[in-house]
Design a protein around this motif. Structure first.
Motif: not given
Length: 76
Positions: A1-15
């Motif tokens: 199961m994939i955990p929910a992505l937090t905005p902080e995680t999305l920001s790091l992936v975007a970076l």
């Protein structure tokens, strides 16, 4: 199961995607400027837009989209 992505995680992936995208976009330019890639003859119609350039473009667009999604989610 994939955990929910937090905005902080999305920001790091975007970076990460943004850094990789910029490296791909700038790679052909730096190779040409350093002399390791030959210059195209004038009027050949070719440009710096190699397949690596297009990968960088797509990664950069994906990074921008992820950053927008992260900013719209708010603090998580």
């Amino acid at each position: 199961m994939i955990p929910a992505l937090t905005p902080e995680t999305l920001s790091l992936v975007a970076l990460g995607l943004g850094i990789a995208g910029f490296a791909c976009l700038a790679g052909p330019v730096f190779l040409r400027l350093s002399g390791r890639a030959p210059a195209e003859p004038p009027g050949s119609g070719r440009s710096l837009r190699s397949p690596l350039w297009w990968v960088g473009f797509v990664l950069t667009v994906a990074a921008i989209a992820l950053q927008r999604i992260a900013s719209q989610q708010g603090p998580g």
